[in-house]
Write an enzyme that holds these catalytic residues in place. Structure first.
Site, PDB file in Angstrom:
ATOM      1  N   HIS A 108       0.838  -1.198   0.000  1.00 10.46           N
ATOM      2  CA  HIS A 108       0.000   0.000   0.000  1.00 10.46           C
ATOM      3  C   HIS A 108       0.876   1.252   0.000  1.00 10.46           C
ATOM      4  CE1 HIS A 108      -2.996  -2.650   2.442  1.00 10.46           C
ATOM      5  NE2 HIS A 108      -3.060  -2.910   1.144  1.00 10.46           N
ATOM      6  N   HIS A 174     -10.779 -13.358   5.300  1.00 12.77           N
ATOM      7  CA  HIS A 174     -10.010 -12.783   4.191  1.00 12.77           C
ATOM      8  C   HIS A 174     -10.297 -13.569   2.926  1.00 12.77           C
ATOM      9  CE1 HIS A 174      -6.633 -11.628   1.608  1.00 12.77           C
ATOM     10  NE2 HIS A 174      -6.549 -10.541   2.356  1.00 12.77           N
TER      11      HIS A 174
END
Length: 424
Positions: A108, A174
């Site tokens: 990120h 997830h």
């Protein structure tokens, strides 16, 4: 009429749906779970009773360099609760410990000062050393071996040089690693881009074991756990949170054994049976998980698991940061044929995986089977470039779904929090 309330940014969207159209609402029991203790008491109790390890204060004795891995701005971990307790415990065992908080950004963007302040509060910001991981900074990366899959394991130098490596985090379903938390602090958290790319390769993503709530036989999980062990991640503090982002359960101790206990609790609260319908309304759980379209693919997978063939996904995700991934965006804006995209993904060698390929692959899988109406603040042209239909309210989205299906009475399954449920 049935009123639905959907997390959206830092607020909510509400809408009313005729009762006769509602097939059902899939909600995690976790949102109704009321712990008897405060968040601080829950975390402290877990740390006082670690699973598979001594207490952190005992482990910290004699350890000079201590690195605490913390989640980044994309994860709603209640760090203001967890981090002070971890720092206190470390210093009770070793008052002179040289502690660095390492922000696990994975691939990120870097977490900003303002985001760190919001995450930790002014006291920790003023008194602690904080370093934001950069997966492309070669000067801060060290190769420590080879993953079971054959990829190079390259991680942040601060973690490698630490005498003690610990982490905080949270456990949730997830969509390809099975569950978040635990071993994910290392891979992808503080790994190099090269390592993350190999782990997220097309063959692994295509595996029917790389799904929400699955770790047995999951090749992505296998590499992640190996990486955590190789990095000597000695202690974790992980929480399970409710829809208000508050800790309702906590585990501490060994990065695998404690994580298993957390997963078991999560399973007891989050598993729901699919309710087939032609329309599924979902979200990406609001801020901070719905800041961009890239992240919102996660919420779509819950809808994917309950929809009838040829159905329509409606997802509400504020997406004030836009698409969230340049490679992700270009993959779809430059290619209209998702079947062709899928074939190209599957033909890509593991070592040639490109940024955001995994997200694109899962998104392409969804688009091959369903239409997606996207309720957001992202520009309409970006939504359309990503092969979706823009809308600006749930009511408008339902009208558009009805037009796609050619009927106005299609059943609707509502999933208020698309990342908190495991749909069976």
């Amino acid at each position: 009429m049935t009123n639905i309330k959907l997390p959206y940014g830092q607020g909510y969207l509400e809408a009313e749906i005729p009762d006769e159209r509602v097939a059902g609402i899939l909600v995690s029991d976790m949102h109704h779970y009321k712990p008897a203790e405060t968040q601080v008491e829950i975390v402290r109790k877990a740390m006082e009773n670690p699973i598979g390890t001594p207490r952190l204060r005992e482990i910290a004795k004699g350890k000079k360099k201590v690195v605490v891995i913390a989640s980044d701005h994309t994860r709603p971990v209640p760090s203001k609760v967890i981090m002070p307790l971890m720092l206190e415990e470390i210093r009770k065992g070793n008052p002179d410990a040289d502690i660095t908080i390492l922000i696990s950004t994975g691939c990120h963007r870097g977490t900003t000062e303002a985001e760190l302040l919001s995450k930790f509060g002014p006291e920790i910001m003023a008194s602690e050393k904080i370093y934001v991981h950069d997966c492309d900074d070669e000067s801060m990366l060290v190769n420590i071996g080879t993953l079971p899959s054959g990829g190079e394991l390259i991680i942040n130098r601060l973690a490698v040089e630490a005498d003690l490596l610990v982490s905080e985090g949270f456990i949730e379903p997830h969509f390809f690693a099975g569950y978040s938390g635990g071993r994910k602090s290392v891979l992808p958290g503080i790994a190099s881009r090269k390592t993350v790319m190999f782990n997220h390769n097309a063959t692994f993503i295509d595996s029917d074991r790389s799904r929400t709530g699955i770790v047995d036989g999951n090749p992505i999980h296998r590499d992640m756990l190996y990486a955590a062990r190789a990095a000597r991640l000695d202690f974790i503090v992980n929480v399970v949170i409710n829809s208000d982002k508050e800790a309702i359960f906590a585990v501490a101790g060994d990065c695998d054994l404690a994580h298993i206990e957390g997963r078991n609790f999560l399973n007891s609260q989050c598993k729901v049976s699919r309710i087939p319908a032609d329309i599924a309304i979902t979200t990406n759980a609001g801020y901070p998980l719905d800041q961009n379209i890239y992240q919102a693919v996660k919420g779509m997978t819950a809808a994917e698991a309950t929809l009838n063939e040829g159905g329509v996904i409606i997802i509400a995700a504020k997406s004030n940061d836009g698409h969230g991934g340049e490679g992700f965006y270009k993959s779809f804006s430059e290619e209209q044929d998702v079947s062709k995209m899928m074939a190209e993904f599957l033909a890509t060698p593991s070592e040639d995986t490109i940024p955001d390929q995994w997200q694109s692959q899962i998104f392409a899988r969804i688009l091959k089977n369903f239409k997606v109406v996207y309720v957001s603040e992202a520009p309409d042209n970006i939504v359309e470039d990503l092969h979706m239909i823009p809308a600006h309210s749930i009511e408008e989205a339902i009208r558009k779904a009805d037009e796609i299906l050619g009927k106005s009475d299609a059943k609707i399954t509502v999933i208020p929090d698309g990342v908190s449920v495991i749909v069976l």
